[in-house]
Write an enzyme that holds these catalytic residues in place. Structure first.
Site, PDB file in Angstrom:
ATOM      1  CG  ASP A 145      90.333 -30.738  82.655  1.00 26.51           C
ATOM      2  OD1 ASP A 145      89.257 -30.687  82.019  1.00 26.51           O
ATOM      3  OD2 ASP A 145      90.472 -30.281  83.806  1.00 26.51           O
TER       4      ASP A 145
ATOM      5  CG  HIS B 293      79.128 -29.445  84.442  1.00 29.11           C
ATOM      6  ND1 HIS B 293      79.008 -28.079  84.330  1.00 29.11           N
ATOM      7  CD2 HIS B 293      80.044 -29.671  85.411  1.00 29.11           C
ATOM      8  CE1 HIS B 293      79.814 -27.507  85.212  1.00 29.11           C
ATOM      9  NE2 HIS B 293      80.447 -28.451  85.878  1.00 29.11           N
TER      10      HIS B 293
HETATM   11  O1  F6P Z   1      88.653 -30.425  85.736  1.00 31.52           O
HETATM   12  C1  F6P Z   1      87.477 -30.873  85.150  1.00 31.52           C
HETATM   13  C2  F6P Z   1      86.558 -29.709  84.842  1.00 31.52           C
HETATM   14  O2  F6P Z   1      85.399 -30.232  84.196  1.00 31.52           O
HETATM   15  C3  F6P Z   1      87.194 -28.596  84.000  1.00 31.52           C
HETATM   16  O3  F6P Z   1      87.308 -28.931  82.642  1.00 31.52           O
HETATM   17  C4  F6P Z   1      86.260 -27.457  84.306  1.00 31.52           C
HETATM   18  O4  F6P Z   1      86.909 -26.208  84.146  1.00 31.52           O
HETATM   19  C5  F6P Z   1      85.906 -27.686  85.751  1.00 31.52           C
HETATM   20  O5  F6P Z   1      86.141 -29.071  86.009  1.00 31.52           O
HETATM   21  C6  F6P Z   1      84.479 -27.357  86.095  1.00 31.52           C
HETATM   22  O6  F6P Z   1      84.314 -27.512  87.472  1.00 31.52           O
HETATM   23  P1  F6P Z   1      82.902 -27.472  88.206  1.00 31.52           P
HETATM   24  O7  F6P Z   1      82.307 -28.842  88.068  1.00 31.52           O
HETATM   25  O8  F6P Z   1      83.245 -27.154  89.615  1.00 31.52           O
HETATM   26  O9  F6P Z   1      82.062 -26.439  87.536  1.00 31.52           O
END
Ligand code: F6P
Length: 393
Positions: free
Chosen positions: A143, A292
């Site tokens: 981020d 992801h």
């Molecule tokens: O903080 C990193 C991040 O990839 C954000 O950009 C996103 O909102 C969040 O983590 C997603 O989290 P998770 O892996 O728990 O879905």
């Protein structure tokens, strides 16, 4: 058997990102050269408490991980440790857990614990520090939202992934004369959207930092059409605010209920934007949620270098007895700041920054009314005035 030599511990916490293994490798190699043993705690902070889980780390068993995405130590953004809820609210960690961590650290002769994490994970590290546990922070997150460092590693790799996605969307959007919406991550900061939008030739970039309207986005699409460009690429940050609605949350149906209450998952704005544009413009609109994919894969060259410098500097800080600090990048140097200070300020896109200005100058729309004004309005009078040769302004 506890190690005998003074030992440096390392853990990776929170969402993973490319470059974590590069930090581990750098920290282990430079620890060895400073005369320390190294251990890696598994599954983030969870590895520090019952059942304690760690693995010895050596230059040999970390030799081939520089280029590898993810983290050999595992990570979690859930579990018993949590120091943040929502955007800014901090919560205290259970003192019994902190005592358990202190015991583990003592039993394993840990003279410094390197905590690699984002905002939430570093807020935990700060509480360790206040509890007398020797910690050093290393900032990571795709981020790029930590104020104390110009860049976090992982960001460049995520931007490369989003840019590649835009490159691919470009050709199919053009072939089918479609509007394509790409939703990217970034939580409450628009860095990934801004940088990938510029690098990938986006036509509209919707950020959390700039309020926008559908009317302005439609105007941009129509403007392009009037110029013969029958397709439009729109990049939307997951944390952008939908007009009259605000943040769009994903219904998180996975995981224990307690975690679902604690963590608000952003996401879903891409579909909402696409549906409304299809309705308003009576056009074919498609959405891609990159998700992801942005966190996976190998780190870019920039992230490998930054992560390596961070890992080596973290060991240097421990060697110098400077615990409670977080390494940071203040170009051209790697420096450090107190963790407490680092977690206080989140970094968001500066709407007057050169990147935003350059994007506007190229005609990229942020969906706001500033797009209506020429970026050079009022600026070409002086150079062309008086005796200056005309530049055709
Ligand atoms: O903080 C990193 C991040 O990839 C954000 O950009 C996103 O909102 C969040 O983590 C997603 O989290 P998770 O892996 O728990 O879905």
């Amino acid at each position: 058997m506890p190690p005998h030599k003074p030992t440096i511990g390392i853990l990776t916490s929170g969402g993973d990102c490319p470059g974590l293994n590069a930090v581990i490798r750098a920290a282990v190699k430079s620890s060895e050269r400073h005369g320390y043993d190294s251990v890696g705690f598994l599954r983030g902070y969870e590895g520090l408490v019952e059942p304690v889980s760690y693995m010895p780390l050596t230059a040999r068993n970390t030799a081939s991980i520089l280029t590898q995405g993810g983290t050999i130590l595992g990570s979690t953004n859930k579990g018993r440790f949590s120091a943040t809820v929502g955007e800014n609210e901090r919560i205290a960690i259970d003192p019994a857990l902190l005592d358990q961590v202190a015991t583990t650290v003592r039993q394993l002769s840990i003279c410094g614990l390197i905590c690699v994490g984002g905002d939430g994970s570093l807020a935990i590290a700060q509480q360790f520090h206040e509890h007398g546990i020797p910690v050093v922070g290393v900032p990571k997150t795709i981020d790029n939202d930590l104020g104390a460092t110009a860049f976090t590693f992982g960001f460049d790799s995520a931007v490369a992934c989003a840019t590649d996605a835009l490159d691919r969307l470009h050709t199919t959007a053009a072939s089918h004369e479609r509007i394509m919406v790409l939703e990217v991550m970034g939580r409450h900061a628009g860095w990934i959207a801004l940088h990938s939008g510029i690098a990938g030739g986006g036509d509209v970039i919707l950020l959390p930092e700039i309020p926008w309207t559908f009317e302005n986005v439609c105007r941009k699409v129509r403007e392009r059409e009037s110029e013969g460009k029958k397709f439009t690429l729109i990049v939307v940050a997951e944390g952008a605010h939908l007009p009259d609605v605000g943040l769009v949350h994903r219904e998180d149906v996975n995981g224990p209920a307690v975690e679902r209450r604690r963590q608000v998952k952003l996401g879903g704005i891409g579909e909402r934007v696409a549906a409304e544009l299809a309705r308003l413009l009576d056009r074919e609109v498609r959405t891609v949620v990159l998700g992801h994919l942005q966190r996976g894969g190998n780190p870019t060259t920039f992230d490998r270098v930054l992560a390596t410098e961070f890992g080596a500097h973290a060991v240097r800080l421990i060697h110098q007895g400077q615990c409670g600090q977080m390494v940071c990048y203040r170009p051209p140097n790697i420096e450090s700041v107190p963790i407490a200070e680092a977690i206080r300020t989140l970094s968001r896109v500066d709407t007057g920054s050169s990147a935003v200005q350059a994007a506007r100058a190229l005609g990229i729309s942020f969906g706001d009314s500033a797009d209506l004004a020429s970026p050079f309005a009022g600026r070409c009078e002086d150079p062309c005035a008086g005796d200056a040769p005309s530049r055709g302004c």
